[in-house]
Design a protein around this motif. Structure first.
Motif, PDB file in Angstrom:
ATOM      1  N   UNK A  70       0.850  -1.188   0.000  1.00 29.63           N
ATOM      2  CA  UNK A  70       0.000   0.000   0.000  1.00 29.63           C
ATOM      3  C   UNK A  70       0.886   1.238   0.000  1.00 29.63           C
ATOM      4  N   UNK A  71       0.308   2.370  -0.480  1.00 27.28           N
ATOM      5  CA  UNK A  71       1.111   3.567  -0.697  1.00 27.28           C
ATOM      6  C   UNK A  71       0.766   4.712   0.241  1.00 27.28           C
ATOM      7  N   UNK A  75      -5.176   3.725   3.117  1.00 34.06           N
ATOM      8  CA  UNK A  75      -5.651   2.480   2.544  1.00 34.06           C
ATOM      9  C   UNK A  75      -5.086   1.282   3.312  1.00 34.06           C
ATOM     10  N   UNK A  76      -4.627   1.496   4.534  1.00 34.67           N
ATOM     11  CA  UNK A  76      -4.082   0.395   5.327  1.00 34.67           C
ATOM     12  C   UNK A  76      -4.945   0.121   6.554  1.00 34.67           C
ATOM     13  N   UNK A  77      -4.676  -0.995   7.210  1.00 35.18           N
ATOM     14  CA  UNK A  77      -5.421  -1.367   8.407  1.00 35.18           C
ATOM     15  C   UNK A  77      -5.044  -0.505   9.605  1.00 35.18           C
ATOM     16  N   UNK A  80      -7.670   1.113  11.415  1.00 30.93           N
ATOM     17  CA  UNK A  80      -8.528   0.339  12.302  1.00 30.93           C
ATOM     18  C   UNK A  80      -7.848   0.067  13.648  1.00 30.93           C
TER      19      UNK A  80
END
Lengths: 306, 306, 306
Positions: A70-71, A75-77, A80
């Motif tokens: 991922x960049x 857009x990463x976990x 969360x």
């Protein structure tokens, strides 16, 4: 299991081996084109850095491997609430090696403690960026033929620029190195570099304010960007940003055998009229960055090519 | 070094060759499955365009090559103030060919002047989008068997739609082409198309407001989206957007051998009840877009397949 | 054409076959390393889910295939008003199979009705996430050697957690399964699970509030995250989120042969001091997730390996 977190994780001997492999890759790219077939590199970029990410990805693809990742943190976990330790343990199931960029200092080091795969620090905050340092070393060695007996000029923001600090610490391990530190008063190298690295090792250095007076004596001129985000106020930024611009006129003072490096991106600290000068090496440097990352991936995966 | 910046960069003969290769790819995809092994395509998308990006990536993967890049400016170095000229010089170290999408007109042209690799314009603002035009040409030639002796209807937003302008200019180079321009008064083709292309070359054309009256005479009906962002005020958009909707009833007026094209994405200008009509060619068009991009990558890389 | 939209799309026999292939992949990864050469997986993620996306991508790369796609709706054509039906028809020209994540329930099902390629539901809102269920089943079968004759504890948010509902419905198809449902009153399983699945099929279950009293009897303890976004007010979240934390002390009450699963990401519902316990299986589970997705891709593409 080996990782690369700090540029000084590698001994001078290990660096020499790595640069030898990188130089062999430059000469014989086809020999390496399939060596990572079936291997996967994960690029975990918690903050965007297109250049560094693409350089790693190009390196892995050149070796016949694959890429995923991922960049940006969006857009990463991470959003969360997952810890870096958990993320790397999961990613260890998905990839064979990873390059991690993180805004927090030390994050890649934490990751390496939990990883089932080699972790490469691709930049952690203002802290370390070891593959940039390896790129710089390969570029210098390729162009000058050596890493010792050199007068190295470093120009611009020497206070906040992590690439400058890493390069000083790395070159300080070679013999007969002399540093010329060119910066405004406000952006001089931090005390710990001056005291714990340069003075502690008796390495000759000077600190000057003007590029012109020292250019003739340099073997390497390492230019850096004055990053707007490092300044505490806009006024200082505007006042200082143009002070250290290399143009054709200044360059006329330099030796014909001096080379100009820059970690990029450049804003305007090197005038574009300099780009076609044979001494301008900053785009070649980007190419060396791919070769040295290829060598590093091979080393950390324990792969050799005869 | 060859680039593709403007649809007219390619001569009629070069287009014929390219479409021949694309048609051969359609028939014999396996022949091409490994020809780009070891080559890398960089997709440099400074604004998102999933369809175009994925089409390029599918094309390169179908040729056995690899892909890397970015899908929006947020995750690129552009935010650090780097010029397109510098970015492309660095990317030239990372990839063998690149496709660039940029919100600023002319950016891919600037890039091509500094690139060490072929640059494909994947859309620059409202300006050019040459691979869409090549896709349209391949689709028409594949379905009708020719690019001359055709009556081409273009419907919708003919003022701002760059794909329409490019298609008119490209088809104007073939013999016996007649254009039927269907649009509301406010969205007619710009004067320079009418004067400098159509009238200057004595190409027959009519301008009408209603689709129904001209449908029976068309060989091709090229539908376009009425893009909300092109309107100066919301009221005009709401009033006009539904005026040019193709449905089954209107379609019943057309020839059985007419084909419907659309650059996609469609909003509601073609009713979904038309999708299963054999004349609906807009999804086939997406497939042709992959073939023609494969042919283009081969051409620009100088690769041939026997 | 086969798709996977709902975990119950697959019969018990089909699941057995799929898990057999996954287990063979675990033992003989090299046998599968080239079987998808030339095939492309599109990951269409309309909302970010790094873990799931990377797991699919790793699966396809492990099979020798390629990947393309997008990782959030921002960088997709969705923002231009395109329907899922149109997107999938176009993507069918770009890839051989796709995994779709969408915030709207039912979107992947709609896509499958229009797709020219197999569609895998990679999570649609709070609805289904079938590859997580397959991952859970493979993990249980691999660790316990069976999917029947088991006492399964499910702990945490049993009301909103779709992975819990899917797992209950899937395990309810095996013989001699007993469920122990551990949750606060407010987060008990929905009525339809209790009535239409458990009571309708005469499956024994208990509902308890405290983990400690039931731990000794469990074969599997399936922990779940208390997701902040599922709560209607912050106060409830803060009060409840720490109630169901598994630590070493609680774990000492469990059987030596119990295994702990978690769909991840974990926040703090499993104390990190548990991670090195041999019963902690949640990171192994991530690895099983890759194997089962590899098996699924093969099945949907109709590929077999001898």
């Amino acid at each position: 299991m080996k990782h690369l977190i700090d540029p000084l994780d590698l001994s001078v001997e290990e660096i020499a081996e790595l640069l030898d492999v990188a130089s062999d890759i430059e000469k014989n790219p086809q020999k390496y084109a399939e060596v990572c077939r079936g291997k996967k590199l994960a690029t975990l970029f918690y903050e965007p850095s297109t250049r560094t990410r693409l350089s790693f990805e190009a390196a892995m693809l050149n070796l016949g491997g694959s890429i995923l990742g991922f960049s940006s943190a969006d857009s990463s976990s991470a959003s969360k609430g997952e810890s870096v330790a958990d993320t790397i343990r999961v990613v260890s199931c998905y990839a064979d090696i990873c390059a991690m960029r993180h805004p927090k200092e030390g994050a890649p080091k934490v990751a390496s403690a939990y990883a089932g795969i080699p972790v490469i620090n691709a930049g952690d905050g203002g802290h370390q960026h070891p593959t940039q340092t390896l790129t710089d070393l390969l570029t210098i060695r390729s162009l000058k033929g050596r890493l010792d007996h050199l007068t190295i000029g470093l120009c611009g923001d020497l206070k906040f620029g992590r690439t400058v600090h890493s390069l000083i610490k790395s070159l300080a391990r070679y013999s007969d190195i002399r540093f010329v530190l060119i910066s405004p008063e406000e952006l001089r190298v931090p005390d710990y570099i001056r005291e714990e690295v340069l003075r502690a090792k008796n390495i000759p250095f000077v600190e000057v304010e003007r590029m012109e007076e020292v250019l003739p004596e340099l073997d390497i001129l390492y230019m850096t960007r004055v990053q707007r985000e490092r300044f505490f106020n806009e006024e200082d930024y505007v006042r200082l940003k143009d002070s250290y611009i290399l143009d054709r006129q200044k360059l006329s003072l330099a030796s014909k055998e001096m080379f100009i490096l820059h970690p990029l991106p450049r804003v305007n600290e090197i005038s574009t009229e300099v780009d076609n000068d044979p001494r301008a090496a900053y785009f070649k440097q980007a190419q060396y960055g791919v070769y040295v990352r290829m060598a590093l991936i091979l080393k950390l995966l324990g792969l050799e090519v005869d």
